[in-house]
Enzyme design. Structure first.
Site, PDB file in Angstrom:
ATOM      1  NE  ARG B 261      37.918  41.791  31.011  1.00  0.00           N
ATOM      2  CZ  ARG B 261      37.972  43.012  32.000  1.00  0.00           C
ATOM      3  NH1 ARG B 261      38.570  43.007  33.009  1.00  0.00           N
ATOM      4  NH2 ARG B 261      38.026  43.841  31.548  1.00  0.00           N
ATOM      5  CG  HIS B 265      35.315  40.846  34.888  1.00  0.00           C
ATOM      6  ND1 HIS B 265      36.234  39.653  35.528  1.00  0.00           N
ATOM      7  CD2 HIS B 265      34.205  40.190  35.566  1.00  0.00           C
ATOM      8  CE1 HIS B 265      35.874  38.792  36.224  1.00  0.00           C
ATOM      9  NE2 HIS B 265      34.929  39.201  36.691  1.00  0.00           N
ATOM     10  CE1 TYR B 274      37.893  47.671  32.941  1.00  0.00           C
ATOM     11  CE2 TYR B 274      35.252  48.020  34.121  1.00  0.00           C
ATOM     12  CZ  TYR B 274      36.264  46.895  33.410  1.00  0.00           C
ATOM     13  OH  TYR B 274      36.008  45.932  33.000  1.00  0.00           O
TER      14      TYR B 274
HETATM   15  C1  LIG Z   1      37.675  34.919  45.954  1.00  0.00           C
HETATM   16  C2  LIG Z   1      37.098  36.349  45.761  1.00  0.00           C
HETATM   17  N1  LIG Z   1      36.479  37.377  45.727  1.00  0.00           N
HETATM   18  C3  LIG Z   1      36.075  38.279  44.527  1.00  0.00           C
HETATM   19  C4  LIG Z   1      35.692  37.809  43.730  1.00  0.00           C
HETATM   20  C5  LIG Z   1      35.013  38.647  41.966  1.00  0.00           C
HETATM   21  N2  LIG Z   1      35.536  38.612  40.934  1.00  0.00           N
HETATM   22  C6  LIG Z   1      36.275  37.511  40.211  1.00  0.00           C
HETATM   23  S1  LIG Z   1      36.510  37.851  38.958  1.00  0.00           S
HETATM   24  C7  LIG Z   1      37.572  38.788  39.738  1.00  0.00           C
HETATM   25  C8  LIG Z   1      37.886  39.236  38.826  1.00  0.00           C
HETATM   26  C9  LIG Z   1      39.550  38.795  39.104  1.00  0.00           C
HETATM   27  O1  LIG Z   1      41.085  39.275  37.929  1.00  0.00           O
HETATM   28  P1  LIG Z   1      42.213  38.269  37.767  1.00  0.00           P
HETATM   29  O2  LIG Z   1      42.140  37.902  38.957  1.00  0.00           O
HETATM   30  O3  LIG Z   1      42.872  39.447  37.053  1.00  0.00           O
HETATM   31  O4  LIG Z   1      41.114  37.657  36.383  1.00  0.00           O
HETATM   32  P2  LIG Z   1      40.554  37.794  35.061  1.00  0.00           P
HETATM   33  O5  LIG Z   1      39.209  37.915  35.113  1.00  0.00           O
HETATM   34  O6  LIG Z   1      40.815  39.299  34.186  1.00  0.00           O
HETATM   35  O7  LIG Z   1      40.957  36.928  34.155  1.00  0.00           O
HETATM   36  C10 LIG Z   1      36.935  39.049  40.897  1.00  0.00           C
HETATM   37  C11 LIG Z   1      37.100  40.264  41.363  1.00  0.00           C
HETATM   38  C12 LIG Z   1      36.179  36.479  43.158  1.00  0.00           C
HETATM   39  N3  LIG Z   1      35.615  36.065  42.211  1.00  0.00           N
HETATM   40  N4  LIG Z   1      36.416  35.572  43.951  1.00  0.00           N
END
Ligand SMILES: Cc1ncc(C[n+]2csc(CCOP(=O)(O)OP(=O)(O)O)c2C)c(N)n1
Ligand SMILES: Cc1ncc(C[n+]2csc(CCOP(=O)(O)OP(=O)(O)O)c2C)c(N)n1
Ligand SMILES: [Mg+2]
Ligand SMILES: [Mg+2]
Lengths: 325, 366, 325, 366
Positions: B261, B265, B274
């Site tokens: 990515r 985020h 980070y």
């Molecule tokens: C159940 C839940 N916990 C926490 C979040 C907050 N949150 C949104 S995106 C994210 C990180 C997701 O990481 P990843 O699965 O690697 O997907 P990426 O964003 O890197 O595409 C978090 C912790 C959420 N959306 N849903």
């Protein structure tokens, strides 16, 4: 006309709905060969096959989450949670998706999904098997929340829940699974959701309850009658949507109301009903709406559940209080 | 050792067909059945997605979106996998699959409206595009995909479901339950993980100790594929194989597309807290579009005209998004009241009436 | 004396508690290097090391479940849920274990555990980031549920929550994270849990709220004052245990009450407070206790949140209604 | 194939030292460091547990317990693993670990009281016995074990946590989150699965498509062991190795002990609905106690006197359980009110007062 139990009413209702509509499927832990730990799906797998009635792995978020997917496809899944206390792992899928999908799709996709939950105490079970969790769902907009207290309602309400376009949390009062009633099946004249039943007419106090506590309330009303007190008893049945009109009509007549439920009193649905009555018809009230409910503690061990559960004495006490306010 | 499995024995190799410099390396286990026109379309979809994505970031920076979650760097993973689907297959995305949405003919503004806060799940018809609503609660959509695939199986419909999720999502219970249900029910589903190395600030090494994400497939009795997610050909090849197997009744697969990515985020995030510039630069050098462009040029499939036409189309899309988003007001409030249940219950009806009365009172006041 | 935000109050409170007691640890998604998405744990990992402040994998049941294990060991974990709507996966661990462990161990093991949840709407966020979930927890016996509305309360209440022997659900009203107050740190004279704050004295109507809606209520009270209506404003702060005495004392004086919260009205905590006031002092009431709250729908998209959230007009409307009942 | 993992490649062999007929087959990868007295103690603990367990079923049949979950057939898995722990290690059980509880010096009546419904979690002091309360919500206790182990790691205490769970439990999200946290944090925890083939009526084949449960370890970066759960020596050897590694900072392991639940799921269950006599008979032939008894007798470690003394001790325990359980009334109601919070809040105090008044009123009535 046959004498059936509430459990049989549910089983027959499921059978009826599955026969009427090939899109209805049942899933959950042990619902297949075993027919569920309470046998609510008894023999359905034999009759309808493993593609209509099937076991899930042991994972409740999975049960509800996959049911949502099936509903998106166009099936009408009926998901069983094995016991009330084991619904919690599915909480996110219920609250964040089942309840919200229609809104988040701008009304394009609704989820005709039934989540069946054997619920409540009074059967001497071990921990986590006696939870009255209705308040978690009545506070969750987008869900309908209903609970039958008689075998005929069990039949008609489960059929209705399955035919409903929206997700329905269907609470089965497990200590009433074995109550009997003479019923002509199928029951096709069941009342629509959002309609309470006046189980007993009276004009001095309105007693309001549902599912698990109906028996206690019936007995209390009877005892009150023998003491010359006329109690009107309402079986709410459909907690959401709530038939507030039936309740208000009764309170207008009696001027007094007592709400009875098993769930812990603080934040229980009794508070909602009390607040609604007060808001909508304060001037009719001769006394505060009182609540008889579980104490603010985790559901106690079986040997102590009797002190937790509302009983006739506690109900009559409250009736006395509102009468002599 | 008899009876013992050892994670150290798992290979971390990736399936790859195009080297980062665009040279074709191939993989003997997979064939490519793409025609020249396919290659051009794949290129085009990646370029359009990147441009629309950029517009999302721009609009957020200008205050037109509340937040935006860029996909920059993940174009190959998304387009490569989507290209392997048939039209009738269904897609269950998370919140970063703009390229997949666009591939399915969804107007990117409908996605942007979600980030603007005019709608929740996205403003498209899921049934028309066979693209479910965006799902923010991590990993939850995976179960929907499995249930959908179970229904497809029951109805013998020949439809496959694919679900997208991130590396972080693999930690959630729902990831596990979805994979496990998928395996037991042997349903036609493909679990597509975009391992973009981070879940917000948390790097993969703090997310799981697994040797690879694809290794997790073993615990569910399905094959796991680890593919270079910046290599659109390899992604396509792997997706095609897993989708075909799913359609033929062979059950689910887990794909780990190794990518990065490159943006934050979300626009609310500050990645400098980070990760290092070097890390970012290393991944920029593996850019999926540049790599594929080089390859296609070398193959004589892409000429400057086509490249320019893609860029122009992208610019037009950006303009359209902007036109749809800038200044867009809220939808009518009645939509909210109408969309809680199929029929508005009495209590809600009263609330709506009250709301309307207040509105008129306000208007009266003004 | 320094001007700090509510978010800084929390950050300083955590720092203070961690300095005082080496058993305090912080965990959650992104709480380490990043300092949390709201920076509430900012710099704590640098100061206290990775064994005191650490990232969890992305799994909320895991965050709460492992926190329970740490508390059994003897640590005092402070767990962060990243947003309100992502608390639901942890629901089972919270309800079936955190809330019940003391009871199920016959009082032998208590869980000094804090679950921090940024909560509520009003910040223009996408879906699932604006949930007011207090009613799920206020109905769960065994939990304490608190929410600060000022920077100084934020400091003292987080310190108190950490020192509390029981599990505390600590709700952080995220739209108040950036409000400022001049505070002398450390705040050591914070009120104990179970004590509401009277934010404004008045004698015609009691306005009751907490956390997210306090600002709206303050402004409404002010506006009422300029219209010659004297409003007493109570910041409940501690939802469970509830300081009903402060509320009742006020209602005895005013005879009228309005409860304001963001959460959906049906089954919200406002109903509980309304029901309690009615039960405990019906005769003082000149009018029904009214509720101003969210509508019975999922929290709407950001561009429409203003119609959902109680605003000054709606609060004043309710004040008018109880005054002119 | 490069980049692909295939579940068919996972071996389903088990670690075994004693054949079902009691002959020693050994496993070159594991040593046994047990003295004769250890062997006798292991035998004794298995016999006592079986007897106490039988009493649970008896008491339930006589209406003295509300329900009971028998462990019959799983004695070796439980005693073998517990025997490998040090005294300071902690145990996080589900609801079937009577043998482990007794091994830790817990009076079996304290367990039976839970099934009678006089207490919830069990009537023992978790800190004294380092044995947490029974946990009925499936797999939830696994996270407690991981958190506990993380605390032990933070406090550098040298303590290991072990958690017990069933085959069905491996489907829950909490199983996954626990294993994943354990792996990432590299904490001293042993995940001990008693794969007794069924979760109530659901056979393992409908629970997971994984080739083995131990293979799931790969997805968490930890080693997985598949051991004959009816072979107490093999279980002990595997447990000892994993506990030692955990203590030395080597992180978690997953053990799959292959065994069988010979009784009903609980006394409320009717296993004839879902399994055959033949299946049961096949497993009875692999009885863990008979097998170990034969081995010990062959080794000259067990004589008839010792065997009889174990049986007598078991009979005495059964008598004691019965004495404690039969007719036991409820605990005082005040215990409930007292144990919600450390201090009873005002609202609850009022409820208690009301309860007391009602009680007196009732007594007055009678
Ligand atoms: C159940 C839940 N916990 C926490 C979040 C907050 N949150 C949104 S995106 C994210 C990180 C997701 O990481 P990843 O699965 O690697 O997907 P990426 O964003 O890197 O595409 C978090 C912790 C959420 N959306 N849903
Ligand atoms: C979360 C949850 N869901 C459902 C149940 C009901 N239930 C109790 S035991 C059981 C089966 C457990 O099977 P397994 O994990 O294999 O353990 P075993 O009983 O065989 O020892 C089920 C479904 C539960 N206790 N908790
Ligand atoms: Mg990621
Ligand atoms: Mg089992």
């Amino acid at each position: 006309m046959a004498s059936i139990t509430l459990a049989q009413g549910l089983n027959e209702g499921l059978r009826y709905a599955m026969t009427q509509d090939p899109k209805v499927v049942c899933l959950g832990e042990d619902v297949g060969k075993l027919g569920g730990v309470f046998r609510i799906t008894d023999k359905l797998q034999t009759e309808f096959g493993e593609d209509r009635v099937f076991d899930s792995p042991l994972a409740e978020s999975g049960i509800v989450g996959t049911s949502i997917g099936m509903a998106i496809y166009g099936l009408r899944p009926v998901a069983e949670m094995q016991f009330d206390g084991f619904t919690y792992p599915a909480f996110e899928q219920i609250v964040s998706h089942a309840a919200k999908y229609r809104m988040r799709s701008l009304g394009r996709v609704s989820l005709p999904l039934v989540i069946r939950i054997p619920y409540g105490g009074g059967i001497g079970a071990v921990e986590h098997h006696s939870e009255s969790l209705e308040a978690y769902f009545t506070h969750t907009a987008g869900l309908k929340v209903v609970t039958p207290s008689t075998p005929s309602d069990a039949f008609s309400m489960i059929v209705q829940a399955i035919n409903d376009p929206d997700p329905v949390v269907f609470l089965e009062p497990k200590r009433r699974y074995w109550v009997r009633e003479d019923v002509e099946l199928p029951v096709t004249d069941g009342m629509p959701f959002g309609r309470a039943a006046v189980r007993r007419e009276g004009n001095e106090v309105t007693l309001i309850s549902w599912g698990p506590c109906m028996r206690t309330c019936e007995e209390a009303a009877e005892e009150a009658a023998s003491d010359g007190v006329s109690v009107e008893l309402i079986d709410v049945r459909s907690l959401v949507p709530l038939d507030i009109d039936t309740i208000l009509a009764s309170v207008k007549k009696t001027g007094r109301a007592v709400v009875v439920h098993e769930a812990q009193i603080t934040g229980g649905y009794g508070g909602e009903i009390a607040a609604r009555i007060m808001e909508d018809d304060f001037l009719s009230l001769h006394a505060p709406v009182l609540r008889v409910a579980g104490y603010d503690m985790p559901y106690p061990p079986a040997k102590l559940e009797d002190i937790f559960l509302p009983d006739i004495d506690r109900v009559l006490d409250a009736v006395d209080k509102v009468l002599n306010y | 050792m008899r009876g013992v499995v050892d994670p150290a024995s798992i290979s971390t190799e990736m399936i790859q067909m195009l080297a980062p410099d665009g040279s074709f390396v191939g993989d003997g286990d997979f064939e490519i059945d793409l025609k020249e026109e396919d290659l051009r379309q794949i290129y085009r979809h990646m370029v359009l997605a990147r441009r629309a994505d950029q517009e999302g970031t721009n609009l957020q920076r200008q205050g037109e979106l509340g937040v935006y979650t860029p996909l920059l760097g993940q174009e190959a993973a998304q387009v490569g996998s989507a290209y392997a689907l048939s039209e009738r297959d269904w897609i269950f995305p998370s919140y970063r699959e703009l390229a997949v949405a666009m591939y399915r003919g969804i107007d990117p503004s409908s996605v942007m409206h979600l980030f603007r806060g005019t709608v929740h799940g996205g403003d498209w018809d899921a049934r028309e595009h066979r693209f479910a609503y965006y799902s923010v609660p991590i990993a939850t959509q995976m179960l929907h995909a499995v249930g959908f695939a179970r229904a497809a199986q029951i109805e013998k419909s020949n439809i496959v479901a694919i679900t997208y999720f991130g590396d972080g999502a693999t930690s959630e219970g729902d990831f596990h339950e979805a994979c496990n249900y998928g395996g037991v029910w042997k349903v036609p589903v493909v679990f597509f993980c975009q391992n973009n190395q981070y879940a917000i600030s948390v790097p993969l090494s703090k997310q799981t100790a697994a040797p690879t994400i694809s290794a997790k497939a073993l615990g569910y009795g399905m094959p796991g594929y680890r593919v270079d997610g910046n290599d659109v050909l390899a992604v396509y090849a792997v997706a095609r194989e897993t989708i075909r197997r799913a359609r033929e009744g062979g059950g689910p697969s887990l794909i780990e597309a190794v990518t990065f990515r490159r943006g934050p985020h979300s626009t609310a995030d500050d990645p400098t807290r980070y990760r290092t510039k070097e890390e970012l630069a290393a991944w920029e050098a593996k850019d999926p579009i540049a790599r594929f462009q080089t390859y296609c040029k070398n193959e004589g499939v892409l000429d400057d005209d086509f490249i320019k036409s893609c860029d122009d189309e992208g610019a037009q899309i950006a303009t359209n998004i902007r036109a749809s988003i800038v200044g867009a007001g809220p939808r009518p409030a009645i939509d909210l009241f109408n969309n809680v249940y199929e029929e508005m219950p009495e209590t809600l009806r009263r609330e709506y009436k009250q709301y309307e009365e207040e509105q008129s009172a306000r208007e009266g006041d003004e």
